[in-house]
Scaffold this motif. Sequence first.
Motif, PDB file in Angstrom:
ATOM      1  N   ARG A  12      12.287  30.831  12.269  1.00  0.00           N
ATOM      2  CA  ARG A  12      12.044  29.464  12.732  1.00  0.00           C
ATOM      3  C   ARG A  12      11.579  29.394  14.186  1.00  0.00           C
ATOM      4  O   ARG A  12      11.157  28.353  14.661  1.00  0.00           O
ATOM      5  CB  ARG A  12      13.318  28.634  12.553  1.00  0.00           C
ATOM      6  N   ARG A  22      18.674  35.901  17.172  1.00  0.00           N
ATOM      7  CA  ARG A  22      19.331  35.440  15.944  1.00  0.00           C
ATOM      8  C   ARG A  22      20.752  35.992  15.857  1.00  0.00           C
ATOM      9  O   ARG A  22      21.677  35.291  15.431  1.00  0.00           O
ATOM     10  CB  ARG A  22      18.507  35.867  14.731  1.00  0.00           C
ATOM     11  N   VAL A  70      24.621  33.687  16.110  1.00  0.00           N
ATOM     12  CA  VAL A  70      25.690  33.615  15.105  1.00  0.00           C
ATOM     13  C   VAL A  70      26.923  34.407  15.508  1.00  0.00           C
ATOM     14  O   VAL A  70      27.887  34.488  14.745  1.00  0.00           O
ATOM     15  CB  VAL A  70      25.194  34.097  13.723  1.00  0.00           C
ATOM     16  N   ALA A  80      27.252  36.949  10.806  1.00  0.00           N
ATOM     17  CA  ALA A  80      27.622  35.618  10.323  1.00  0.00           C
ATOM     18  C   ALA A  80      28.745  35.694   9.302  1.00  0.00           C
ATOM     19  O   ALA A  80      29.643  34.835   9.280  1.00  0.00           O
ATOM     20  CB  ALA A  80      26.403  34.923   9.718  1.00  0.00           C
ATOM     21  N   GLU A 103      18.624  23.180  13.878  1.00  0.00           N
ATOM     22  CA  GLU A 103      18.069  23.788  12.673  1.00  0.00           C
ATOM     23  C   GLU A 103      17.464  25.166  12.939  1.00  0.00           C
ATOM     24  O   GLU A 103      17.290  25.964  12.010  1.00  0.00           O
ATOM     25  CB  GLU A 103      16.994  22.882  12.057  1.00  0.00           C
ATOM     26  N   ARG A 159      19.663  28.289  11.708  1.00  0.00           N
ATOM     27  CA  ARG A 159      19.972  28.596  10.324  1.00  0.00           C
ATOM     28  C   ARG A 159      19.350  29.934   9.954  1.00  0.00           C
ATOM     29  O   ARG A 159      18.193  30.200  10.264  1.00  0.00           O
ATOM     30  CB  ARG A 159      19.435  27.503   9.400  1.00  0.00           C
ATOM     31  N   LEU A 160      20.099  30.775   9.264  1.00  0.00           N
ATOM     32  CA  LEU A 160      19.592  32.086   8.894  1.00  0.00           C
ATOM     33  C   LEU A 160      18.756  32.051   7.624  1.00  0.00           C
ATOM     34  O   LEU A 160      17.990  32.972   7.354  1.00  0.00           O
ATOM     35  CB  LEU A 160      20.745  33.075   8.732  1.00  0.00           C
ATOM     36  N   GLY A 161      18.920  31.004   6.823  1.00  0.00           N
ATOM     37  CA  GLY A 161      18.108  30.892   5.626  1.00  0.00           C
ATOM     38  C   GLY A 161      16.642  30.719   5.965  1.00  0.00           C
ATOM     39  O   GLY A 161      16.285  30.238   7.044  1.00  0.00           O
ATOM     40  N   GLY A 211      12.957  29.458   6.444  1.00  0.00           N
ATOM     41  CA  GLY A 211      12.422  28.136   6.720  1.00  0.00           C
ATOM     42  C   GLY A 211      11.167  28.237   7.557  1.00  0.00           C
ATOM     43  O   GLY A 211      10.758  29.316   7.979  1.00  0.00           O
TER      44      GLY A 211
END
Length: 423
Positions: free
Chosen positions: A29, A127, A131, A275, A407, A410-412, A414
């Motif tokens: 992201r 990242r 976390v 995480a 946002e 977020r590790l998901g 995107g």
Amino acid sequence: MVDAAIQSGTADRECMFEAFARRLPTGRRYGIVAGTGRLLELIRQFRFTTEELTWLADNAVVRAPTLDYLADYSFSGNVWGYQEGEAYFPGSPLLLVESTFAEGVILETLILSVLNYDISVASAAARMVSVSLGRPIAEMGSRRTNEHSAVAAARAAFIAGFASTSNLEAGRQWGLPTMGTAAHSFVLLHDSEEEAFQAQVDAFGTATTLLVDTYDVPAGIALAVKIAGPELGSIRIDSGDLPIVVAAARAQLDSLGAVNTKITVTSDLDEFAIAALSASPVDAFGIGTSVVTGSGEPAAGLVYKLVAHKGHGDDWISVAKTSTAKLSVGGRKSALRRVDAVGTAQEEIILLGDGPGGKFDSRSGLERALLVPLITDGTVDERYLGPAGTLRARAHNASVMQELPIEAFRLGRGEAVIPTSYR
């Protein structure tokens, strides 16, 4: 290219080159700029030695006029860029080089090799830091990359928020905090785990970190506290089902009165593993392979393109590649980041026309200029070099991370957390 341009008479044409990424690594992201301080020093030192020129001549790589040009090479142009530690997004003009064609094009591989690697490490490291919930992370990846990139990786990770490195050369060269723990080989060297722990405590005192998983973790913890006492600084765990092992270790340490003994976890961690340990009583992390390989993205995907050159007069002509799926936006650029009233980033704005030295009219008063001069007429801005420049980049990154929308963390998978627009 230089050889042909010298022959055709275009080598001295004034040009603007741009380093940028068309996209972020899949699912990311945001990205973090790193490597600038290293790159500036390398550009300043960039010369062709007699041995190199002789090889080029002996192998007929270039002709005599080009050899003469290279013998006198020293970058004399201008460079602007995003500050080291800055966040970036697709299309962000991370580095702008204004020079003759020959001066600028010959730096392409140097610029991309430094920025692509350091940015990949810093972006992964950021990242991981995001976390870790404030718990310190040590960079321990020297054995998973080559000897030169190991030092670069330690520096990039530190800029993105890592607390320390196990690489002593990075400490010497860049002023990074260094740390280290004993390996399993030290325990195995001794006739017993007890002798190994005693030797380490005798050498470094009870504040040391003892590696307790060579044989059996509970037995190792009991022995560590027996030898060092409840003042034992830390234990390190490098194997097992970490959430379960760490919880049991914390309970055992507390039962033995070692309530202030910290737990450091290693064992092939990445941002997802960190995480997953967010609710575990871990006090610190050590990261190796994942950070020095960009956590699966070992290159940031930056490219270096000619975006403008002067014609026969003083006017700049915009040029751009139009190949399918590899479009680039031509023209001299400057860049802004629009934030809202509370300072949260909303948009990356790329202004076309005047270039990095141009002025802009703020529509809301909430735009922040992103490009800073790094080299002016061949002279490097010393503020961005050495240990002081590294600390400056780290401080800038800490500020920038506060600016990103929630946002971003977020590790998901995107898309980029803010859009990039051209005006």
